[in-house]
Design a protein around this motif. Structure first.
Motif, mmCIF file in Angstrom:
data_model
loop_
_atom_site.group_PDB
_atom_site.id
_atom_site.type_symbol
_atom_site.label_atom_id
_atom_site.label_comp_id
_atom_site.label_asym_id
_atom_site.label_seq_id
_atom_site.Cartn_x
_atom_site.Cartn_y
_atom_site.Cartn_z
ATOM 1 N N GLU A 58 0.973 -1.442 -0.501
ATOM 2 C CA GLU A 58 -0.259 0.251 0.023
ATOM 3 C C GLU A 58 0.886 1.159 0.287
ATOM 4 O O GLU A 58 0.009 2.237 -0.089
ATOM 5 C CB GLU A 58 -0.550 0.378 1.477
ATOM 6 N N ASN A 59 2.439 1.248 -0.473
ATOM 7 C CA ASN A 59 3.168 2.463 -0.455
ATOM 8 C C ASN A 59 3.244 3.644 1.166
ATOM 9 O O ASN A 59 2.732 4.751 1.234
ATOM 10 C CB ASN A 59 2.799 2.580 -1.256
ATOM 11 N N VAL A 60 3.400 2.526 2.275
ATOM 12 C CA VAL A 60 2.807 3.407 3.643
ATOM 13 C C VAL A 60 4.402 2.852 4.294
ATOM 14 O O VAL A 60 4.477 1.805 4.274
ATOM 15 C CB VAL A 60 1.766 2.963 4.432
ATOM 16 N N GLU A 61 4.868 4.152 4.311
ATOM 17 C CA GLU A 61 6.366 4.043 5.189
ATOM 18 C C GLU A 61 5.870 3.193 6.542
ATOM 19 O O GLU A 61 4.967 3.304 7.464
ATOM 20 C CB GLU A 61 6.897 4.915 5.985
ATOM 21 N N LEU A 62 6.641 2.206 6.955
ATOM 22 C CA LEU A 62 7.123 0.791 8.476
ATOM 23 C C LEU A 62 8.349 1.569 9.306
ATOM 24 O O LEU A 62 9.143 1.755 9.015
ATOM 25 C CB LEU A 62 6.397 -0.418 7.783
ATOM 26 N N ILE A 63 7.953 1.924 10.068
ATOM 27 C CA ILE A 63 9.046 2.431 11.237
ATOM 28 C C ILE A 63 9.024 1.644 12.008
ATOM 29 O O ILE A 63 8.462 1.120 12.586
ATOM 30 C CB ILE A 63 8.837 3.407 11.786
ATOM 31 N N ILE A 64 10.424 0.935 12.680
ATOM 32 C CA ILE A 64 10.705 -0.433 13.642
ATOM 33 C C ILE A 64 10.804 0.976 14.667
ATOM 34 O O ILE A 64 12.014 1.334 15.045
ATOM 35 C CB ILE A 64 11.388 -1.053 13.759
ATOM 36 N N PHE A 65 9.892 0.802 15.664
ATOM 37 C CA PHE A 65 10.417 2.095 17.221
ATOM 38 C C PHE A 65 9.906 0.962 18.552
ATOM 39 O O PHE A 65 8.291 0.738 18.189
ATOM 40 C CB PHE A 65 9.684 3.159 17.122
ATOM 41 N N GLY A 66 11.085 1.122 19.758
ATOM 42 C CA GLY A 66 10.421 1.187 20.647
ATOM 43 C C GLY A 66 9.966 -0.016 21.125
ATOM 44 O O GLY A 66 10.179 -1.001 20.650
#
Length: 107
Positions: A58-66
């Motif tokens: 879907e062209n959505v940014e994914l951030i791995i955090f916390g």
């Protein structure tokens, strides 16, 4: 930086601009409503792999955090490994703070 991220997540939770949990996020990704996805670092590899696939699709940014505990606490939920941001401006602010760009609320 971490406190600013959790502050933004807390504000957005109160404003109703976030969703949490795999099923509801996948549903809203398909509807093009999710602008950013945050996954806890301690989420299972399978969870990260699955959500990464759908975010790329879907062209959505994914951030791995916390971690699951702190991320969940910041949004007033329990045991949520995945958080979806529904507001574009909020997503932009979170991306800037996490990636070390302009800091939200800096004087």
């Amino acid at each position: 930086m971490v406190n600013k991220v959790y502050g933004l997540l807390g504000i957005s939770a109160k404003a109703g601009k976030i969703i949490a949990g795999m099923d509801i996020i996948l549903e809203n990704l398909a509807k093009k409503k999710v602008k950013l996805v945050i996954v806890a670092e301690d989420a299972s590899e399978k969870t990260i792999k699955n959500i990464r696939y759908y975010c790329e699709k879907e062209n959505v940014e994914l951030i791995i955090f916390g971690n699951i505990s702190e991320n969940s606490k910041s949004i007033g939920k329990h045991n949520k490994a995945i958080i979806g941001i529904l507001d574009k401006n909020l997503a932009n602010s979170l991306q800037k703070v996490i990636h070390g760009g302009e800091e939200f609320g800096k004087n």
